[in-house]
Write a protein that holds these residues in place. Structure first.
Motif, mmCIF file in Angstrom:
data_model
loop_
_atom_site.group_PDB
_atom_site.id
_atom_site.type_symbol
_atom_site.label_atom_id
_atom_site.label_comp_id
_atom_site.label_asym_id
_atom_site.label_seq_id
_atom_site.Cartn_x
_atom_site.Cartn_y
_atom_site.Cartn_z
ATOM 1 N N LEU A 20 6.496 38.351 38.771
ATOM 2 C CA LEU A 20 6.630 38.353 40.214
ATOM 3 C C LEU A 20 7.865 39.162 40.598
ATOM 4 C CD1 LEU A 20 5.933 34.600 41.051
ATOM 5 C CD2 LEU A 20 4.304 36.463 40.706
ATOM 6 N N SER A 21 7.745 39.839 41.723
ATOM 7 C CA SER A 21 8.869 40.584 42.272
ATOM 8 C C SER A 21 9.163 40.086 43.674
ATOM 9 C CB SER A 21 8.565 42.077 42.316
ATOM 10 O OG SER A 21 8.348 42.592 41.027
ATOM 11 N N CYS A 22 10.415 40.183 44.054
ATOM 12 C CA CYS A 22 10.833 39.791 45.398
ATOM 13 C C CYS A 22 11.770 40.876 45.916
ATOM 14 C CB CYS A 22 11.534 38.444 45.358
ATOM 15 S SG CYS A 22 12.269 37.932 46.922
ATOM 16 N N ALA A 23 11.268 41.656 46.866
ATOM 17 C CA ALA A 23 12.057 42.736 47.444
ATOM 18 C C ALA A 23 12.797 42.214 48.661
ATOM 19 C CB ALA A 23 11.150 43.893 47.824
ATOM 20 N N GLY A 26 18.403 44.285 53.575
ATOM 21 C CA GLY A 26 19.772 43.937 53.893
ATOM 22 C C GLY A 26 20.765 44.486 52.890
ATOM 23 N N ARG A 27 21.864 45.011 53.414
ATOM 24 C CA ARG A 27 22.863 45.631 52.559
ATOM 25 C C ARG A 27 23.716 44.625 51.816
ATOM 26 N NH1 ARG A 27 25.846 49.271 56.823
ATOM 27 N NH2 ARG A 27 25.482 47.378 58.016
ATOM 28 N N THR A 28 23.653 43.339 52.236
ATOM 29 C CA THR A 28 24.525 42.333 51.644
ATOM 30 C C THR A 28 23.777 41.443 50.655
ATOM 31 O OG1 THR A 28 24.092 40.815 53.474
ATOM 32 C CG2 THR A 28 26.005 42.275 53.654
ATOM 33 N N PHE A 29 22.658 41.912 50.146
ATOM 34 C CA PHE A 29 21.832 41.106 49.252
ATOM 35 C C PHE A 29 22.634 40.588 48.065
ATOM 36 C CE2 PHE A 29 18.271 39.425 47.192
ATOM 37 C CZ PHE A 29 18.186 39.908 45.905
ATOM 38 N N SER A 30 23.532 41.376 47.543
ATOM 39 C CA SER A 30 24.288 40.982 46.348
ATOM 40 C C SER A 30 25.205 39.782 46.595
ATOM 41 C CB SER A 30 25.106 42.160 45.822
ATOM 42 O OG SER A 30 26.018 42.583 46.807
ATOM 43 N N ARG A 31 25.400 39.406 47.848
ATOM 44 C CA ARG A 31 26.229 38.242 48.174
ATOM 45 C C ARG A 31 25.462 36.933 48.024
ATOM 46 N NH1 ARG A 31 28.051 38.695 54.058
ATOM 47 N NH2 ARG A 31 28.998 36.707 53.490
ATOM 48 N N ARG A 72 17.603 39.918 38.284
ATOM 49 C CA ARG A 72 17.736 40.650 39.543
ATOM 50 C C ARG A 72 18.315 42.028 39.275
ATOM 51 N NH1 ARG A 72 21.571 37.193 43.244
ATOM 52 N NH2 ARG A 72 21.397 38.982 44.665
ATOM 53 N N ASP A 73 17.979 42.943 40.175
ATOM 54 C CA ASP A 73 18.530 44.290 40.155
ATOM 55 C C ASP A 73 19.118 44.512 41.540
ATOM 56 O OD1 ASP A 73 19.058 46.996 40.229
ATOM 57 O OD2 ASP A 73 17.282 47.538 39.076
ATOM 58 N N ASN A 74 20.418 44.346 41.664
ATOM 59 C CA ASN A 74 21.045 44.453 42.985
ATOM 60 C C ASN A 74 20.974 45.882 43.538
ATOM 61 O OD1 ASN A 74 21.683 41.739 43.246
ATOM 62 N ND2 ASN A 74 23.709 41.967 42.331
ATOM 63 N N ALA A 75 20.905 46.851 42.665
ATOM 64 C CA ALA A 75 20.791 48.243 43.134
ATOM 65 C C ALA A 75 19.455 48.465 43.831
ATOM 66 C CB ALA A 75 20.942 49.193 41.965
ATOM 67 N N LYS A 76 18.443 47.715 43.417
ATOM 68 C CA LYS A 76 17.113 47.821 44.017
ATOM 69 C C LYS A 76 16.828 46.683 44.991
ATOM 70 C CE LYS A 76 15.027 50.238 40.100
ATOM 71 N NZ LYS A 76 13.938 50.228 39.089
#
Length: 128
Positions: A20-23, A26-31, A72-76
């Motif tokens: 499963l993927s979850c896209a 928002g620019r602050t996802f890494s928070r 997770r891939d914060n860049a994506k």
């Protein structure tokens, strides 16, 4: 604001795998801490897995430990749930979730009741 969109659900035979993927927007996802929950028909929502903001720490329900892997891939801006050795009891709608506090992903009288952001869900059906 964070918007979450899941994909990757489907029908699979017992013993098979799905990812499963979850896209997230928002620019602050890494928070945000992120996680996965599931809910089968007639059953209460269940915590499945959670992941720290960096992805270095993971947390799993006993029922999926050793079979599922969250990453997770914060860049994506994407969170993944790799599900292996699937069982019929894994059949459920799976939901991606995000919150600034890990405790909200892991706690609550009803699992996830305090989580701020949810995806729309993706169905996983495991046949025998």
């Amino acid at each position: 604001q964070v918007q979450l969109i899941e994909s990757g659900g489907g029908l699979v035979q017992a013993g098979g795998s799905l990812r499963l993927s979850c896209a997230a927007s928002g620019r602050t996802f890494s928070r945000y801490y992120t996680g996965w929950f599931r809910q089968a028909p007639g059953k209460e929502r269940e915590f499945v897995a959670a992941l720290s903001r960096s992805g270095d720490s993971t947390y799993y329900a006993d029922s999926v430990k050793g079979r599922f892997t969250v990453s997770r891939d914060n860049a994506k801006n994407t969170v993944y749930l790799q599900m292996n050795s699937l069982k019929t009891e894994d059949t459920a709608a799976y939901y991606c979730a995000a919150d600034l506090f890990l405790s909200r992903l892991q706690g609550g009288v009803t699992p996830g009741s305090q989580v701020e952001y949810w995806g729309q869900g993706t169905q996983v059906t495991v046949s025998s």
